[in-house]
Design a protein around this motif. Structure first.
Motif, PDB file in Angstrom:
ATOM      1  N   ILE A   7       1.235  -1.278  -0.265  1.00 41.83           N
ATOM      2  CA  ILE A   7       0.035  -0.251  -0.279  1.00 41.83           C
ATOM      3  C   ILE A   7       1.190   1.419  -0.373  1.00 41.83           C
ATOM      4  O   ILE A   7       1.277   1.698   1.191  1.00 41.83           O
ATOM      5  CB  ILE A   7      -1.041   0.161   1.529  1.00 41.83           C
ATOM      6  CG1 ILE A   7      -2.031  -1.036   0.916  1.00 41.83           C
ATOM      7  CG2 ILE A   7      -1.845   0.926   1.288  1.00 41.83           C
ATOM      8  CD1 ILE A   7      -2.468  -1.711   0.249  1.00 41.83           C
ATOM      9  N   ASP A  11      -4.552   6.973  -3.518  1.00 45.45           N
ATOM     10  CA  ASP A  11      -6.006   6.061  -4.111  1.00 45.45           C
ATOM     11  C   ASP A  11      -5.972   4.118  -3.061  1.00 45.45           C
ATOM     12  O   ASP A  11      -7.199   4.538  -3.024  1.00 45.45           O
ATOM     13  CB  ASP A  11      -5.694   5.984  -5.639  1.00 45.45           C
ATOM     14  CG  ASP A  11      -5.835   7.152  -6.479  1.00 45.45           C
ATOM     15  OD1 ASP A  11      -6.534   8.233  -6.041  1.00 45.45           O
ATOM     16  OD2 ASP A  11      -5.489   7.254  -7.923  1.00 45.45           O
ATOM     17  N   GLN A  12      -4.432   3.968  -2.989  1.00 38.39           N
ATOM     18  CA  GLN A  12      -5.513   3.138  -2.102  1.00 38.39           C
ATOM     19  C   GLN A  12      -5.591   3.025  -1.105  1.00 38.39           C
ATOM     20  O   GLN A  12      -6.384   2.428  -0.652  1.00 38.39           O
ATOM     21  CB  GLN A  12      -3.464   2.213  -2.465  1.00 38.39           C
ATOM     22  CG  GLN A  12      -3.188   1.398  -3.984  1.00 38.39           C
ATOM     23  CD  GLN A  12      -1.328   0.516  -3.688  1.00 38.39           C
ATOM     24  OE1 GLN A  12      -0.762   1.285  -3.246  1.00 38.39           O
ATOM     25  NE2 GLN A  12      -1.764  -0.383  -3.766  1.00 38.39           N
ATOM     26  N   LYS A  13      -5.055   4.097  -0.021  1.00 36.17           N
ATOM     27  CA  LYS A  13      -5.242   4.617   0.547  1.00 36.17           C
ATOM     28  C   LYS A  13      -6.680   4.918   1.417  1.00 36.17           C
ATOM     29  O   LYS A  13      -7.613   4.144   1.937  1.00 36.17           O
ATOM     30  CB  LYS A  13      -4.429   5.320   1.673  1.00 36.17           C
ATOM     31  CG  LYS A  13      -3.055   4.387   1.923  1.00 36.17           C
ATOM     32  CD  LYS A  13      -2.082   5.994   2.384  1.00 36.17           C
ATOM     33  CE  LYS A  13      -0.620   5.306   2.531  1.00 36.17           C
ATOM     34  NZ  LYS A  13       0.403   7.219   3.090  1.00 36.17           N
ATOM     35  N   VAL A  69      -7.695  -3.820  -4.227  1.00 35.76           N
ATOM     36  CA  VAL A  69      -6.006  -3.256  -3.903  1.00 35.76           C
ATOM     37  C   VAL A  69      -4.857  -3.686  -3.461  1.00 35.76           C
ATOM     38  O   VAL A  69      -3.921  -3.820  -3.684  1.00 35.76           O
ATOM     39  CB  VAL A  69      -6.395  -2.258  -2.915  1.00 35.76           C
ATOM     40  CG1 VAL A  69      -5.256  -1.595  -2.496  1.00 35.76           C
ATOM     41  CG2 VAL A  69      -7.455  -1.333  -2.802  1.00 35.76           C
ATOM     42  N   GLY A  75      -4.383   0.480  -8.383  1.00 35.97           N
ATOM     43  CA  GLY A  75      -3.794   2.127  -8.085  1.00 35.97           C
ATOM     44  C   GLY A  75      -2.086   1.806  -8.294  1.00 35.97           C
ATOM     45  O   GLY A  75      -1.724   3.444  -8.472  1.00 35.97           O
ATOM     46  N   PRO A 248      -9.262   3.789  -9.877  1.00 39.02           N
ATOM     47  CA  PRO A 248      -9.893   3.867  -8.785  1.00 39.02           C
ATOM     48  C   PRO A 248     -10.952   4.888  -8.693  1.00 39.02           C
ATOM     49  O   PRO A 248     -11.934   4.134  -7.935  1.00 39.02           O
ATOM     50  CB  PRO A 248      -8.577   4.664  -7.875  1.00 39.02           C
ATOM     51  CG  PRO A 248      -6.781   3.836  -9.301  1.00 39.02           C
ATOM     52  CD  PRO A 248      -7.883   4.116 -10.097  1.00 39.02           C
TER      53      PRO A 248
END
Length: 370
Positions: A7, A11-13, A69, A75, A248
């Motif tokens: 991570i 965008d992933q978070k 993810v 992401g 995302p």
């Protein structure tokens, strides 16, 4: 062994954080809805079961998003997935997730919308409204069916959807077009559901302020329409060649849309949690002021009382010129779902009739000398 992506990007978070939040929020409000039913002594009905099913699909959608993810590389650029992490298949795993996301997105929204329409149909028992509700349910069913089948018929063979290296190749349509169409029809359905109860609400025999408050309560569904518009706009920014990096925002708005829909569908029936007493049959009771208190409150008149000698005419009611009857229904009107499924508009009807007769003032010796 399945590879787990680190991570690293915002965008992933955002997708993970929103996935958790968008799972908890609808689950909490659905629980509060069931609790409100229990407090109001009202049985769980079809609309409640439908919203529970919708909530389950919404939570599954968020779980698939989080999995996309960690496992699908959502992401990251497709080139990073291949060159940095050494996954030759690139976005293959993510594209499998994307098929599941579209299915659960359509199921979550359709069950939620049908739940709302079923609730409205119990509140507004009007023939024209019932016909509109049935037609809308058919449109929603057809929309959901189309949205679910689209990923299965877009590519031939079906495996070509995520694996472009299969032997013999395959063909695919443009998925962006189908996403635009399903998103646009989805937004239209939201608008129809939003506008359906408005004519009936605005025709209620209530003060304008109360009618507007009720309309605003039902009109909070406009938030779902706004999210639908944002989702359609975000689809325009998707690059199919780098789908894991450009997707995302669209997935985020797709996750938010059913979450808000379920939340707002429950908010309008949570009134029992904020006070009030309810009879065993689910009828709301109200603490109204006494007759004397009402009389004192309404003692200020909008006209000046005339003295006997202040005019050539006088106002006098006829012998039985004023009649007032008050009646309370012995049982709640089932067609309206106890008049409002939490709206508690009341079950008392008041009819007043009076007649004012104008007649010449009697002639007296005093008035003759004036």
């Amino acid at each position: 062994m399945t590879f787990t992506f680190p991570i690293e990007t915002q965008d992933q978070k955002a997708l993970i954080g929103c996935g958790v939040a968008f799972s908890l929020l609808p689950a909490v409000v659905v629980y509060l809805r069931i609790l409100a039913r229990h407090k109001a002594n009202r049985p769980i009905d079809t609309s409640d079961y439908l919203i529970v099913i919708s909530c389950l699909f919404v939570v599954c959608y968020q779980a698939i998003t989080i999995s996309a993810v960690f496992v699908g590389g959502l992401g990251f650029h497709v080139d990073d997935i291949q060159n940095r992490f050494g996954i030759e298949s690139g976005a293959t795993v993510f594209m499998k997730h994307l098929v599941a996301l579209q299915i659960f997105w359509a199921l979550g929204l359709s069950f939620c919308r049908i739940s709302i329409i079923h609730l409205f149909a119990r509140i507004f028992v009007i023939q024209s409204f019932i016909v509109t509700a049935r037609i809308t349910c058919v449109v929603i069913f057809l929309w959901a069916l189309g949205a679910i089948l689209t990923p299965f018929v877009a590519c031939r063979p079906f495996e070509y959807t995520w694996d472009k290296s299969i032997e013999g190749g395959g063909t695919c349509g443009n998925p962006l077009i189908s996403w635009f169409v399903t998103g646009s029809v989805s937004m239209i359905c939201d608008l129809v559901i939003l506008l359906m109860p408005m004519p009936s609400l605005l025709r209620l025999e209530l003060a304008w302020t109360k009618r507007l408050m009720l309309a605003a309560t039902f009109g909070i569904g406009i938030l779902t329409c706004v999210v639908s518009v944002m989702r359609i706009i975000s689809i325009a920014g998707i690059d199919l060649e780098d789908v894991t990096f450009t997707m995302p925002h669209a997935i985020l708005f797709s996750a938010l849309e059913p979450c808000i829909a379920v939340t707002l569908a429950c908010v309008i029936v949570l009134r029992p949690l904020f006070g009030g007493e309810y009879l065993p049959d689910g009828t709301a009771t109200f603490h109204t002021p006494s007759v004397d208190a009402i009389a004192r409150k309404n003692s200020t008149r909008r006209f000046r009382q005339l003295n006997d000698d202040s005019s050539e005419t006088r106002l006098r009611p006829e012998e039985v010129g004023y009649r007032a009857t008050i009646a309370k229904s012995p049982e709640p009107f089932k067609g309206f779902g106890v008049l409002g499924e939490g709206l508690e508009m009341g079950l008392i009807s008041i009819k007043q009739e009076w007649t004012v007769k104008e007649e010449p003032r009697p002639t007296t010796s005093e008035t003759q000398h004036r």
